[in-house]
Design a protein around this motif. Structure first.
Motif, PDB file in Angstrom:
ATOM      1  N   PHE A 234       0.827  -1.203   0.000  1.00  0.00           N
ATOM      2  CA  PHE A 234       0.000   0.000   0.000  1.00  0.00           C
ATOM      3  C   PHE A 234       0.867   1.263   0.000  1.00  0.00           C
ATOM      4  O   PHE A 234       0.608   2.210  -0.748  1.00  0.00           O
ATOM      5  CB  PHE A 234      -0.919   0.016   1.231  1.00  0.00           C
ATOM      6  N   LEU A 235       1.886   1.263   0.842  1.00  0.00           N
ATOM      7  CA  LEU A 235       2.748   2.437   0.943  1.00  0.00           C
ATOM      8  C   LEU A 235       3.573   2.643  -0.317  1.00  0.00           C
ATOM      9  O   LEU A 235       3.852   3.777  -0.715  1.00  0.00           O
ATOM     10  CB  LEU A 235       3.666   2.314   2.163  1.00  0.00           C
ATOM     11  N   ALA A 236       3.983   1.542  -0.956  1.00  0.00           N
ATOM     12  CA  ALA A 236       4.756   1.654  -2.197  1.00  0.00           C
ATOM     13  C   ALA A 236       3.930   2.328  -3.286  1.00  0.00           C
ATOM     14  O   ALA A 236       4.463   3.087  -4.110  1.00  0.00           O
ATOM     15  CB  ALA A 236       5.212   0.272  -2.657  1.00  0.00           C
ATOM     16  N   TYR A 237       2.628   2.060  -3.302  1.00  0.00           N
ATOM     17  CA  TYR A 237       1.746   2.690  -4.280  1.00  0.00           C
ATOM     18  C   TYR A 237       1.432   4.132  -3.897  1.00  0.00           C
ATOM     19  O   TYR A 237       1.465   5.032  -4.750  1.00  0.00           O
ATOM     20  CB  TYR A 237       0.439   1.911  -4.408  1.00  0.00           C
ATOM     21  N   LEU A 238       1.131   4.359  -2.625  1.00  0.00           N
ATOM     22  CA  LEU A 238       0.677   5.681  -2.191  1.00  0.00           C
ATOM     23  C   LEU A 238       1.801   6.692  -2.039  1.00  0.00           C
ATOM     24  O   LEU A 238       1.571   7.906  -2.134  1.00  0.00           O
ATOM     25  CB  LEU A 238      -0.080   5.549  -0.864  1.00  0.00           C
ATOM     26  N   TYR A 239       3.038   6.213  -1.786  1.00  0.00           N
ATOM     27  CA  TYR A 239       4.175   7.125  -1.588  1.00  0.00           C
ATOM     28  C   TYR A 239       5.378   6.659  -2.426  1.00  0.00           C
ATOM     29  O   TYR A 239       6.434   6.338  -1.898  1.00  0.00           O
ATOM     30  CB  TYR A 239       4.542   7.187  -0.099  1.00  0.00           C
ATOM     31  N   PRO A 240       5.206   6.634  -3.759  1.00  0.00           N
ATOM     32  CA  PRO A 240       6.237   6.064  -4.640  1.00  0.00           C
ATOM     33  C   PRO A 240       7.529   6.866  -4.700  1.00  0.00           C
ATOM     34  O   PRO A 240       8.585   6.300  -5.011  1.00  0.00           O
ATOM     35  CB  PRO A 240       5.549   6.040  -6.007  1.00  0.00           C
ATOM     36  N   LEU A 241       7.475   8.151  -4.436  1.00  0.00           N
ATOM     37  CA  LEU A 241       8.680   8.985  -4.477  1.00  0.00           C
ATOM     38  C   LEU A 241       9.211   9.283  -3.075  1.00  0.00           C
ATOM     39  O   LEU A 241      10.407   9.442  -2.881  1.00  0.00           O
ATOM     40  CB  LEU A 241       8.394  10.320  -5.195  1.00  0.00           C
ATOM     41  N   ARG A 242       8.341   9.333  -2.130  1.00  0.00           N
ATOM     42  CA  ARG A 242       8.688   9.763  -0.771  1.00  0.00           C
ATOM     43  C   ARG A 242       9.386   8.679   0.046  1.00  0.00           C
ATOM     44  O   ARG A 242      10.275   8.976   0.857  1.00  0.00           O
ATOM     45  CB  ARG A 242       7.398  10.200  -0.072  1.00  0.00           C
ATOM     46  N   LEU A 243       8.985   7.420  -0.177  1.00  0.00           N
ATOM     47  CA  LEU A 243       9.501   6.338   0.654  1.00  0.00           C
ATOM     48  C   LEU A 243      10.414   5.408  -0.145  1.00  0.00           C
ATOM     49  O   LEU A 243       9.965   4.741  -1.076  1.00  0.00           O
ATOM     50  CB  LEU A 243       8.349   5.530   1.258  1.00  0.00           C
ATOM     51  N   THR A 244      11.677   5.352   0.236  1.00  0.00           N
ATOM     52  CA  THR A 244      12.616   4.386  -0.334  1.00  0.00           C
ATOM     53  C   THR A 244      12.315   3.005   0.264  1.00  0.00           C
ATOM     54  O   THR A 244      11.579   2.908   1.253  1.00  0.00           O
ATOM     55  CB  THR A 244      14.055   4.769   0.014  1.00  0.00           C
ATOM     56  N   PRO A 245      12.870   1.913  -0.300  1.00  0.00           N
ATOM     57  CA  PRO A 245      12.608   0.587   0.273  1.00  0.00           C
ATOM     58  C   PRO A 245      12.895   0.490   1.769  1.00  0.00           C
ATOM     59  O   PRO A 245      12.107  -0.093   2.519  1.00  0.00           O
ATOM     60  CB  PRO A 245      13.537  -0.323  -0.547  1.00  0.00           C
ATOM     61  N   SER A 246      14.022   1.066   2.216  1.00  0.00           N
ATOM     62  CA  SER A 246      14.360   1.000   3.645  1.00  0.00           C
ATOM     63  C   SER A 246      13.362   1.783   4.489  1.00  0.00           C
ATOM     64  O   SER A 246      12.966   1.355   5.573  1.00  0.00           O
ATOM     65  CB  SER A 246      15.772   1.549   3.875  1.00  0.00           C
ATOM     66  N   ARG A 247      12.922   2.954   3.978  1.00  0.00           N
ATOM     67  CA  ARG A 247      11.929   3.752   4.704  1.00  0.00           C
ATOM     68  C   ARG A 247      10.562   3.084   4.706  1.00  0.00           C
ATOM     69  O   ARG A 247       9.807   3.189   5.672  1.00  0.00           O
ATOM     70  CB  ARG A 247      11.835   5.156   4.089  1.00  0.00           C
ATOM     71  N   LEU A 248      10.252   2.368   3.612  1.00  0.00           N
ATOM     72  CA  LEU A 248       9.011   1.604   3.561  1.00  0.00           C
ATOM     73  C   LEU A 248       8.954   0.586   4.688  1.00  0.00           C
ATOM     74  O   LEU A 248       7.973   0.497   5.422  1.00  0.00           O
ATOM     75  CB  LEU A 248       8.903   0.864   2.219  1.00  0.00           C
TER      76      LEU A 248
END
Length: 263
Positions: free
Chosen positions: A174-188
């Motif tokens: 969900f977060l990868a879709y909703l925050y594709p630029l804001r969250l890197t894999p580690s931040r996800l």
């Protein structure tokens, strides 16, 4: 308390997975407790919620020290997940635990595992879809981010409370879709883990009041998982994230099918 080597090893392995990917607290441990160790569904789910809470709590310090947690996103998820968890617990409290209920819980676990696996396999495509929407229609995308995050949290809250599964893999998707630029894999991973802790504790408290927590089982699992999750969190930035998730997703497909076959 008597230590059970098999349970300690299961806790350690799951802890490493949680630390590395944010996934495994429910989607791996609950099926293990059902298929390998033979625990009743309600007991497996209630105990696993507390197992996931303490395991992810141990990883939070590592992720927080690296500045990887997006607290605004976490708060949005909580706005949906905690009320949804309360509603689900209220429903479970009024539904007596019988043979039919146990079958329902097992089926719910199996379906949740398979949905989790599918979401992990298609995470890259969903991330690309979100990224395209974000870049080409940023005004509408940003306007929908907050309410969709709350809605995603509500879905996670109900699913986690019912099955103990979903906070890790589905939350990351969900977060990868909703925050594709804001969250890197580690931040996800870090943000998803922090969201899951109060949710699992809240849902776990409801299961505790219903008598669904096995304290001896929980203690054995935590003996292995606490050091395991610290190792996994340390490894999270050093190992190929995409490859790990694909391999785990394939294991979950097999596990979900096995749980369905055991009903």
């Amino acid at each position: 308390m008597t230590l059970d080597a098999m349970l300690v090893v299961a806790g350690a392995g799951t802890g490493v997975l949680v630390g590395m990917t944010g996934v495994g607290g429910g989607s791996v441990m609950t099926p293990l407790l059902l298929l390998v160790f033979g625990f009743a569904p309600a007991s497996a789910i209630g105990t696993d919620l507390w197992f996931a809470s303490f395991t992810k709590l141990a990883a939070t310090r590592v992720h927080h020290a690296r500045g990887l947690i997006d607290w605004q996103v976490v708060r949005r998820l909580w706005c949906g997940s905690l009320p949804a968890s309360a509603i689900t617990l209220a429903w479970m409290a009024y539904v007596p635990i019988g043979r039919e209920t146990e079958t329902l819980l097992k089926a719910s676990v199996a379906i949740a595992v398979l949905v989790t696996a599918a979401s992990m396999l298609f995470q890259k495509q969903l991330h690309a879809l979100g990224r395209g929407f974000r870049l080409h229609d940023s005004v509408h995308f940003k306007a929908m981010q907050a309410p969709l995050t709350v809605a995603a949290g509500a879905l996670l809250g109900a699913l986690v409370t019912l099955t103990s599964i979903g906070a890790g893999a589905l939350g990351v998707v969900f977060l990868a879709y909703l925050y594709p630029l804001r969250l890197t894999p580690s931040r996800l991973v870090a943000t998803d883990i922090v969201h899951a802790i109060p949710l699992a504790m809240f849902a776990g408290s409801g299961h505790l009041l219903m008598g669904n927590v096995d304290y001896a089982l929980l203690a054995n699992l935590l003996v292995g998982s606490i050091p395991g999750v610290l190792v996994g969190a340390w490894l999270s930035a050093k190992l190929p994230y995409a490859m790990l998730r694909t391999a785990l997703a394939c294991v979950l497909v097999f596990t979900g099918v096995k749980v369905l076959g055991s009903i």
